[in-house]
Design an enzyme around this catalytic site. Sequence first.
Site, PDB file in Angstrom:
ATOM      1  N   VAL A  22       0.817  -1.208   0.000  1.00 30.63           N
ATOM      2  CA  VAL A  22       0.000   0.000   0.000  1.00 30.63           C
ATOM      3  C   VAL A  22       0.854   1.262   0.000  1.00 30.63           C
ATOM      4  CG1 VAL A  22      -0.211   0.129   2.505  1.00 30.63           C
ATOM      5  CG2 VAL A  22      -2.023   1.083   1.056  1.00 30.63           C
ATOM      6  N   LYS A  23       2.045   1.200   0.571  1.00 30.04           N
ATOM      7  CA  LYS A  23       2.906   2.389   0.602  1.00 30.04           C
ATOM      8  C   LYS A  23       3.388   2.768  -0.795  1.00 30.04           C
ATOM      9  CE  LYS A  23       7.061  -0.333   1.632  1.00 30.04           C
ATOM     10  NZ  LYS A  23       8.118  -0.616   2.625  1.00 30.04           N
TER      11      LYS A  23
END
Length: 261
Positions: free
Chosen positions: A133-134
């Site tokens: 997700v980063k």
Amino acid sequence: MSALPEGVPPVVRPYGDTTGDGMVQVSFTLPLPPGKRAEGAAAQLARRMGIDQPMVVHAKGIGDRYTFFVVYGPVSHVVDVAAVEVVQREYPLLTPKETNAAIRDALQRKLVVVGACIGTDAHTVGIDAILNVKGWAGEKGLEYYREMKVVNLGAQVSVPDLVERARAERADAVLVSQVVTQRDAHVHNTTTMSAAFREAFPATRRPLLVVGGPRFDETGAAALGVDRVFGRGTTPGEVASYLVHAVAGRSGGPAGQEAPA
């Protein structure tokens, strides 16, 4: 021959000090101890590579048996720009919101992605940049997309394990990252993987096969047996947009799922 954009010259030469002077800079290592003989060998190699009057501008010993060189000089070769072969993006770049909407419209379910580094490759920075997700380069990874189910298997995954997990998850797409390239390990691992998926799945049910890494040639998908190759600098948004384009566009139902009756 492809048509060139306006303003692009048909033929170009390398640029060094002045436009079109043909100057290039190359670096390489020779298995010779540092010294005059090694520098002469580097200059001879450069001349055989087509560099006229090569200048050895840097020589650094690597231990007592090897020397690293940087050589500078002009070449007479020109590049026919119209004959350059590249993979052009044939799909639009979508925002996460557009991607989610497109998946809902096309599949009426989540798009399932399984990712891994295969073989002995333990470098997960590439696959994590696309899946986590980063994300990377200011873009969030595929885990951020609500209409995607992402299964990140991590590093050093065997090909049989990858095939079985893709089958168990009913994957629409399998993403493989390869950073280790010594002795063309990335090529061997990828062709082994693609052959295993073709043996394990009927053609209409096989997941989309996507590979990425800094040493892949983006024009080499067919030779590797995969559907798409992504090179250095690829962002999560590019991969997400491609998956929507490719998976939603497949006939006979999405990959890895039962085709509608």
